[in-house]
Design an enzyme around this catalytic site. Structure first.
Site, PDB file in Angstrom:
ATOM      1  N   GLY A  64       0.856  -1.182   0.000  1.00 14.54           N
ATOM      2  CA  GLY A  64       0.000   0.000   0.000  1.00 14.54           C
ATOM      3  C   GLY A  64       0.883   1.221   0.000  1.00 14.54           C
ATOM      4  N   CYS A  91       5.536  -5.910   1.261  1.00 21.56           N
ATOM      5  CA  CYS A  91       5.837  -4.477   1.176  1.00 21.56           C
ATOM      6  C   CYS A  91       5.242  -3.731   2.370  1.00 21.56           C
ATOM      7  CB  CYS A  91       5.363  -3.925  -0.173  1.00 21.56           C
ATOM      8  SG  CYS A  91       6.040  -2.284  -0.505  1.00 21.56           S
ATOM      9  N   TYR A  92       4.243  -2.880   2.181  1.00 14.69           N
ATOM     10  CA  TYR A  92       3.658  -2.184   3.340  1.00 14.69           C
ATOM     11  C   TYR A  92       3.184  -3.201   4.377  1.00 14.69           C
ATOM     12  CZ  TYR A  92       0.663   0.626   6.312  1.00 14.69           C
ATOM     13  OH  TYR A  92       0.096   1.232   7.408  1.00 14.69           O
ATOM     14  N   HIS A 179       7.894  -7.435  -4.098  1.00 13.65           N
ATOM     15  CA  HIS A 179       6.563  -7.854  -4.561  1.00 13.65           C
ATOM     16  C   HIS A 179       6.631  -9.209  -5.258  1.00 13.65           C
ATOM     17  CE1 HIS A 179       4.200  -4.241  -3.682  1.00 13.65           C
ATOM     18  NE2 HIS A 179       5.363  -3.625  -3.809  1.00 13.65           N
ATOM     19  N   GLU A 181       4.199 -10.949  -6.253  1.00 13.78           N
ATOM     20  CA  GLU A 181       3.054 -11.158  -7.153  1.00 13.78           C
ATOM     21  C   GLU A 181       3.303 -10.656  -8.567  1.00 13.78           C
ATOM     22  OE1 GLU A 181       3.337  -8.960  -4.795  1.00 13.78           O
ATOM     23  OE2 GLU A 181       2.222  -7.117  -5.164  1.00 13.78           O
ATOM     24  N   SER A 233     -26.540 -11.817 -23.485  1.00 13.99           N
ATOM     25  CA  SER A 233     -26.167 -10.644 -24.279  1.00 13.99           C
ATOM     26  C   SER A 233     -25.309 -11.064 -25.461  1.00 13.99           C
ATOM     27  CB  SER A 233     -25.370  -9.691 -23.406  1.00 13.99           C
ATOM     28  OG  SER A 233     -24.146 -10.306 -23.041  1.00 13.99           O
ATOM     29  N   GLY A 234     -24.879 -12.328 -25.464  1.00 18.01           N
ATOM     30  CA  GLY A 234     -23.909 -12.753 -26.459  1.00 18.01           C
ATOM     31  C   GLY A 234     -22.504 -12.683 -25.887  1.00 18.01           C
ATOM     32  N   GLY A 235     -22.337 -12.018 -24.741  1.00 13.41           N
ATOM     33  CA  GLY A 235     -21.022 -11.899 -24.113  1.00 13.41           C
ATOM     34  C   GLY A 235     -20.670 -13.130 -23.295  1.00 13.41           C
ATOM     35  N   VAL A 236     -19.396 -13.225 -22.922  1.00 17.31           N
ATOM     36  CA  VAL A 236     -18.917 -14.426 -22.255  1.00 17.31           C
ATOM     37  C   VAL A 236     -19.505 -14.585 -20.847  1.00 17.31           C
ATOM     38  CG1 VAL A 236     -16.760 -13.261 -21.624  1.00 17.31           C
ATOM     39  CG2 VAL A 236     -16.855 -15.715 -21.516  1.00 17.31           C
ATOM     40  N   ASP A 237     -19.691 -13.482 -20.118  1.00 16.70           N
ATOM     41  CA  ASP A 237     -20.122 -13.613 -18.723  1.00 16.70           C
ATOM     42  C   ASP A 237     -21.534 -14.186 -18.612  1.00 16.70           C
ATOM     43  OD1 ASP A 237     -17.727 -12.352 -18.432  1.00 16.70           O
ATOM     44  OD2 ASP A 237     -18.583 -10.399 -17.930  1.00 16.70           O
ATOM     45  N   SER A 238     -22.468 -13.606 -19.365  1.00 19.61           N
ATOM     46  CA  SER A 238     -23.839 -14.122 -19.258  1.00 19.61           C
ATOM     47  C   SER A 238     -23.902 -15.537 -19.834  1.00 19.61           C
ATOM     48  CB  SER A 238     -24.834 -13.198 -19.957  1.00 19.61           C
ATOM     49  OG  SER A 238     -24.559 -13.087 -21.332  1.00 19.61           O
ATOM     50  N   ALA A 239     -23.074 -15.825 -20.847  1.00 19.20           N
ATOM     51  CA  ALA A 239     -23.095 -17.161 -21.450  1.00 19.20           C
ATOM     52  C   ALA A 239     -22.625 -18.222 -20.448  1.00 19.20           C
ATOM     53  CB  ALA A 239     -22.202 -17.181 -22.690  1.00 19.20           C
ATOM     54  N   LYS A 376     -12.047 -12.896 -14.837  1.00 19.42           N
ATOM     55  CA  LYS A 376     -12.443 -13.169 -16.231  1.00 19.42           C
ATOM     56  C   LYS A 376     -11.790 -14.441 -16.796  1.00 19.42           C
ATOM     57  CE  LYS A 376     -14.499 -11.079 -19.864  1.00 19.42           C
ATOM     58  NZ  LYS A 376     -15.760 -10.323 -19.769  1.00 19.42           N
TER      59      LYS A 376
END
Ligand code: XMP
Length: 520
Positions: A64, A91-92, A179, A181, A233-239, A376
């Site tokens: 942070g 780190c912080y 870090h 990550e 919607s045709g998008g990946v999330d709703s699919a 995602k």
């Protein structure tokens, strides 16, 4: 159902990533998940009891921007150190552990930023894979720990961080100034894996199939014998959300697909194919292009256009939903980043995004959000595992108002079909060049201007098409893609030869900011 990994009541390992400044917390959470352990980002101002209630197997304090010496710097409830759960500070987070547990954090003359060399001495547990010697790591700090807490072993140092890593197995405290990550710290993933598997004892069994299994159980429990609706919607999330819910409750799920006529070429058929034919999911296909075109007559202002499309979409969706008897549940493809975003705005309480997909707050449904713990890329893996085709799983983001916001000026059936044809060429060529997964979005825009050209011996006076291709991590910022010139040339000549009404092609070389990805 949203409180447990993957959505189930099953006991599973869980690493809490305490957010001290947001910049790296998401990345830490993702790296932990890459080690096949579920992780969850939590605010830093919960009480020790609240952390304990989440039954963590381990806790990681993120970095942070603050200094522990500044008034009002974020702290952690000291009771956390007595929970008997291993803690890793980064780190912080490392400085905070030193500060609160009897070490010393000094104020440096200068900071240490970027790549630096870590000298590993007594390797300890976390750096066991790196081994003693020099290792490149990424640092970003001003203060530095000068004394580790009593009983802790200093395991590494760097030019400006005498205590770059320390650990105390007895106290369950682990800390690194650098870090782990970020990709610039090559030994970082091993270090995080050591922490979650060896120190915390996690099983490392959080995989997409375990996520599917536990989500299916949770959805069944939530929905019972009720019925659920999902707007595609045709998008990946709703699919993916729909496919997952269908896996759980089968025919109790009904999908509604509102075809606005503003989709990309072939997209409507693809959705119907993927769902109705391949997955056997009941689909109400509302063909509403006419209504949208009617509504858009004479509308040229971008905001008015968005509003008109959004409102009509909702009205049509509501009408379709009203026709489905006793559906009480609404499936939404809310993802973890949306949840974190609302969580950081109101740190103690994580709200659900009722508005994902553009649906209004006041619809009388209980939400089913099976993806709200996933990033995602994890959603894509779930989709693939559930058998969704690549064209859906790897689909580029597409705005709710569709091609409507890529046609500058009035949207008509004619302008849509010109844009669809040009857009298909852009996408085909990106795909033929094997760049699909590197490019965030690539599409065509149809501006409302004309220019003079010559084709054969004829003068032309027609529209240009603008190609927009960007790279991005999250759409918050984006850069214009450095597409090879031959690829641009191929797109340009195909568009001019194959698409009637277009005589010129331009390439948009604006990043975001100052531009936005879409033109309207
Ligand atoms: P901008 O144009 O703001 O777009 O840089 C950022 C990302 O969001 C997408 N986008 C939308 N997505 N509904 C959506 O679901 C919308 O109204 C909308 N407008 C823009 C855009 O495609 C890009 O990925």
């Amino acid at each position: 159902m949203t409180d447990t990994p993957g959505g189930s009541a099953r006991a599973t390992d869980r690493i809490l990533v305490v957010d001290f400044g947001a910049q790296y917390a998401q990345l830490i959470a993702r790296r932990v998940r890459e080690a096949k352990v579920f992780s969850e980002i939590v605010p830093h101002d919960l009480s020790a009891d609240e952390y304990a209630a989440r039954r963590p197997t381990g806790i990681i304090f993120s970095g942070g921007p603050a200094s522990v010496h500044v008034d009002g710097a974020p702290r952690i409830d000291p009771g956390v150190y007595d929970l008997g759960v291993p803690i890793l500070g980064i780190c912080y987070g490392a400085q905070l552990i030193a500060h609160q547990r009897g070490g010393v954090v000094g104020r440096n003359e200068r900071g240490e930023y970027g790549r630096t060399e870590l000298t590993v001495g007594d390797a300890g547990t976390l750096l066991a894979d790196a081994g003693s010697g020099a290792h490149p790591v990424w640092m970003s700090h001003f203060d530095a720990i000068t004394d580790a807490p009593a009983g802790a072993t200093v395991t590494a140092s760097s030019p400006d961080a005498p205590v770059a890593a320390f650990e105390s197995a007895e106290a369950g405290l682990y800390a690194v100034q650098f870090h782990p990550e970020v990709h610039h710290t090559p030994c970082g993933q091993d270090l995080l894996r050591r922490f979650v598997l060896d120190v915390c004892g996690c099983a490392g069994d959080w995989t997409m199939s375990s996520v599917i299994e536990s989500s299916v159980a949770a959805i069944r429990e939530q929905v019972g014998d009720g019925r659920a609706i999902c707007g595609l919607s045709g998008g990946v999330d709703s699919a993916v959300a729909a496919a997952l819910v269908h896996e759980a409750i089968g025919d109790q799920l009904i999908c509604v697909f509102v075809d606005t006529g503003l989709m990309r070429a072939g997209e409507g058929e693809q959705v119907v194919d993927a769902f109705e034919k391949t997955q056997g999911i009941e689909l109400i296909h509302v063909r509403a292009a006419e209504r949208f075109f009617q509504k858009l007559v004479g509308v040229t202002d971008p905001e008015e256009k968005r509003k008109a499309i959004g409102e009509l979409f909702i009205r049509i969706f509501e009408d379709a939903a009203a026709g489905i008897a006793d559906a009480r549940f609404l499936v939404q493809g809310t993802l973890y980043p949306d949840v974190i975003e609302s969580g950081t705005k109101d740190a103690a309480k994580i709200k659900s995004h009722h508005n994902v997909g553009g649906l209004p707050d006041d619809m009388d449904f209980v939400l089913v959000e099976p993806l709200r713990n996933l990033f995602k890329d994890e959603v894509r893996s779930v989709g693939t595992e559930l058998g969704l085709p690549d064209e859906i799983v790897w689909r580029q983001p597409f705005p709710g108002p569709g091609l409507g916001v890529r046609i500058i000026g009035e949207v008509t059936p004619e302008t849509v079909s010109v844009l669809q044809a040009a857009d298909r060429i852009v996408r085909d060529e990106i795909s033929a060049a094997g760049l699909e997964r590197e490019i965030w979005q690539a599409f065509a825009v149809l501006p409302d201007i004309r220019s003079v050209g010559v084709m054969g011996d004829e003068r032309t006076y027609a529209r240009p098409v603008i190609i927009r291709a960007v790279t991005s991590e999250d759409a918050m910022t984006a850069d214009w893609a450095r597409l090879p010139h031959d690829l641009l040339e191929k797109m340009s000549s195909r568009i001019i030869n194959e698409v009637d009404g277009v005589n010129r092609v331009a390439y948009d070389i604006t990043s975001k900011p100052p531009g936005t990805i879409e033109w309207e």
